[in-house]
Each structure stands twice: as C-alpha cells, then as structure tokens.
Design a protein around this motif. Sequence first.
Motif, mmCIF file in Angstrom:
data_model
loop_
_atom_site.group_PDB
_atom_site.id
_atom_site.type_symbol
_atom_site.label_atom_id
_atom_site.label_comp_id
_atom_site.label_asym_id
_atom_site.label_seq_id
_atom_site.Cartn_x
_atom_site.Cartn_y
_atom_site.Cartn_z
ATOM 1 N N ASN A 96 -0.575 8.072 10.387
ATOM 2 C CA ASN A 96 -1.075 7.625 11.685
ATOM 3 C C ASN A 96 -1.006 6.114 11.852
ATOM 4 O OD1 ASN A 96 -1.951 10.148 13.035
ATOM 5 N ND2 ASN A 96 -3.242 10.325 11.232
ATOM 6 N N ASP A 97 -1.016 5.398 10.732
ATOM 7 C CA ASP A 97 -0.901 3.936 10.791
ATOM 8 C C ASP A 97 0.483 3.507 11.259
ATOM 9 O OD1 ASP A 97 -3.429 2.850 8.794
ATOM 10 O OD2 ASP A 97 -2.769 4.916 8.590
ATOM 11 N N THR A 98 1.469 4.417 11.207
ATOM 12 C CA THR A 98 2.812 4.079 11.687
ATOM 13 C C THR A 98 2.949 4.211 13.206
ATOM 14 O OG1 THR A 98 3.727 6.329 11.460
ATOM 15 C CG2 THR A 98 3.814 4.903 9.511
ATOM 16 N N LYS A 99 1.892 4.675 13.880
ATOM 17 C CA LYS A 99 1.976 4.813 15.335
ATOM 18 C C LYS A 99 2.304 3.477 15.990
ATOM 19 C CE LYS A 99 -1.140 8.777 15.835
ATOM 20 N NZ LYS A 99 -2.506 9.220 16.200
ATOM 21 N N THR A 100 3.070 3.545 17.041
ATOM 22 C CA THR A 100 3.536 2.347 17.740
ATOM 23 C C THR A 100 2.379 1.466 18.174
ATOM 24 O OG1 THR A 100 5.309 3.741 18.569
ATOM 25 C CG2 THR A 100 5.101 1.555 19.549
ATOM 26 N N ARG A 101 1.265 2.061 18.552
ATOM 27 C CA ARG A 101 0.135 1.299 19.100
ATOM 28 C C ARG A 101 -0.454 0.306 18.112
ATOM 29 N NH1 ARG A 101 -3.608 6.678 19.347
ATOM 30 N NH2 ARG A 101 -1.756 7.267 20.522
ATOM 31 N N PHE A 102 -0.229 0.497 16.810
ATOM 32 C CA PHE A 102 -0.807 -0.398 15.814
ATOM 33 C C PHE A 102 0.114 -1.558 15.431
ATOM 34 C CE2 PHE A 102 -2.962 3.727 14.882
ATOM 35 C CZ PHE A 102 -4.207 3.357 15.373
ATOM 36 N N SER A 103 1.383 -1.457 15.750
ATOM 37 C CA SER A 103 2.351 -2.540 15.483
ATOM 38 C C SER A 103 2.288 -3.029 14.036
ATOM 39 C CB SER A 103 2.102 -3.716 16.437
ATOM 40 O OG SER A 103 2.234 -3.316 17.777
ATOM 41 N N ALA A 104 2.119 -2.110 13.107
ATOM 42 C CA ALA A 104 1.990 -2.478 11.700
ATOM 43 C C ALA A 104 3.308 -2.251 10.965
ATOM 44 C CB ALA A 104 0.891 -1.661 11.039
ATOM 45 N N THR A 105 3.644 -3.150 10.061
ATOM 46 C CA THR A 105 4.805 -2.967 9.203
ATOM 47 C C THR A 105 4.450 -2.018 8.064
ATOM 48 O OG1 THR A 105 4.239 -4.786 7.730
ATOM 49 C CG2 THR A 105 5.543 -5.337 9.702
ATOM 50 N N SER A 106 5.460 -1.514 7.377
ATOM 51 C CA SER A 106 5.205 -0.643 6.228
ATOM 52 C C SER A 106 4.439 -1.395 5.140
ATOM 53 C CB SER A 106 6.520 -0.088 5.678
ATOM 54 O OG SER A 106 7.411 -1.136 5.338
ATOM 55 N N PHE A 107 4.714 -2.679 4.997
ATOM 56 C CA PHE A 107 3.998 -3.499 4.015
ATOM 57 C C PHE A 107 2.520 -3.582 4.364
ATOM 58 C CE2 PHE A 107 2.292 -7.599 2.617
ATOM 59 C CZ PHE A 107 2.576 -7.565 1.265
ATOM 60 N N ASP A 108 2.214 -3.831 5.644
ATOM 61 C CA ASP A 108 0.819 -3.924 6.071
ATOM 62 C C ASP A 108 0.095 -2.589 5.917
ATOM 63 O OD1 ASP A 108 0.898 -6.608 6.672
ATOM 64 O OD2 ASP A 108 1.332 -6.302 8.792
ATOM 65 N N ILE A 109 0.788 -1.491 6.204
ATOM 66 C CA ILE A 109 0.170 -0.174 6.034
ATOM 67 C C ILE A 109 -0.184 0.055 4.567
ATOM 68 C CG2 ILE A 109 0.568 2.314 6.212
ATOM 69 C CD1 ILE A 109 2.395 1.605 8.663
ATOM 70 N N ALA A 110 0.717 -0.315 3.679
ATOM 71 C CA ALA A 110 0.446 -0.168 2.250
ATOM 72 C C ALA A 110 -0.717 -1.059 1.824
ATOM 73 C CB ALA A 110 1.691 -0.509 1.440
ATOM 74 N N LYS A 111 -0.818 -2.261 2.388
ATOM 75 C CA LYS A 111 -1.946 -3.131 2.056
ATOM 76 C C LYS A 111 -3.256 -2.511 2.531
ATOM 77 C CE LYS A 111 -1.947 -6.587 0.329
ATOM 78 N NZ LYS A 111 -2.082 -6.879 -1.139
ATOM 79 N N GLY A 112 -3.228 -1.828 3.680
ATOM 80 C CA GLY A 112 -4.418 -1.129 4.138
ATOM 81 C C GLY A 112 -4.826 -0.027 3.181
ATOM 82 N N LEU A 113 -3.852 0.717 2.697
ATOM 83 C CA LEU A 113 -4.140 1.778 1.732
ATOM 84 C C LEU A 113 -4.611 1.208 0.401
ATOM 85 C CD1 LEU A 113 -1.144 4.014 2.716
ATOM 86 C CD2 LEU A 113 -3.541 4.733 2.756
ATOM 87 N N GLU A 114 -4.097 0.047 0.046
ATOM 88 C CA GLU A 114 -4.585 -0.623 -1.156
ATOM 89 C C GLU A 114 -6.059 -1.004 -0.987
ATOM 90 O OE1 GLU A 114 -3.561 -4.529 -3.953
ATOM 91 O OE2 GLU A 114 -2.087 -3.819 -2.498
#
Length: 215
Positions: A96-114
């Motif tokens: 869900n973090d990859t949804k367009t509305r969040f404008s997050a890169t894959s790196f940022d999504i991984a940092k969130g999961l970290e």
Amino acid sequence: MTDRTILCFGDSNTHGTRALRFLNDRRRHAKADRWPSVMAGALGAGWDVIAEGHPGRTAVFDDPIEGVHKNGMRALPALLETHLPVDLVIVMLGTNDTKTRFSATSFDIAKGLEKVARTILASDAGPDGAAPRVLLAAPVPVIEVGPIAPMFVGAQTKSTELAGHLEAAASRLGVGFIDLAPVAQADPVDGVHLTAEAQAAIGRAMADAVQQIFS
C-alpha cells in the motif's frame, strides 16, 4: 515445548482479501486458505499464529483518503501489547505504500519498514520482557491491471525494487528476511491480491523461514 506466538502484521493479503473484481469488492478467502493458517498447519503443534491483517494498511503513512488508522505504526504498539508475549513478528507490508498518493520511492518504503522493525526490536513484548524476533517479508510485486490500477501507477517498478532495499535493511538489523516474488505472484484480476494457491505457497514458504529462525 511451550507454545511460541507468531504475530502476522500485514495488510489485505494477510487479511485474506480476494482479488477485487470492482471497487469495494469485499470477498475474502476462507480462513483455512489464508497464508497464516497454512503456515500454522505446516508448523504443527506448539505454535500460536495470530493474523493481524488490515486492508489498506501502510507501514508508516497516514492515508489522506482512507484514514489515518491505516498507518501501521499507529496500530503496532497496541497490537504488541495485546498479544504479548510475542516470540516473532512477521511484517508483510509495503504494497500500500507504493500507492501513487504517497509519492514514496522504494528506498523510502523500505526505510519505513525498517522503522517498523526497529520499533518491534525496541519493545519489551517478547518472552520475559525481551524483544520479539522479526521476519521482514518483501511482498509479491504489484501488477498494474484491473479496477484498482489507477491507485498504483508506478507501483510495479517500486514494488519490484523493494526487495533489495528490504534485504539490506534486514541485514543491518540482524533480522530474518524472505522475498516472496519467487514464491507467488499477484492475481492478474487486480494485480495486488492473491489467489488461494498463492496464499498457500506463501504460507508454506513462511513456515520454512520461521523454522530457520528458530533452528
């Protein structure tokens, strides 16, 4: 052996949501067909598997459309306290973090999961007040098809890239990691959710990963 408790912290694919044929399609796989149940069956006696799957859950983002309650970081502390002592938390988030509305890169999504993993490791929700162990799962990549594709523009690339960043995060933290892309694929009906066969394959793979962690 005393029962070990596994908390499966995820989104709609942990909830068991079936591929959406249209918006607000709320069908769900039978409980026995969902991956936490399949994993529990493969592990056998001595394991208490708790499925905490919330459709639309992100790792760290407040959803401006679906609500701030979709933010996994908001729910995590209460869930850890609710189910303690927890031996292992399986984190299967990021789609869900990859949804367009969040404008997050894959790196940022991984940092969130970290950040999610670090929060678990900093808690005292494990046996005897220790921290639970953590298994980070890179979810199956998104396919941009079907009725929810407009929400996931660009998600196919980001979700494919996520596994590498997440594996690096797991290495930094010294926690378990599993990449589900070689295990199963998203249902082409909506490109996000899983068939019963994919749920089963993930459950079996998760059981193997759990046994490795506790071996």
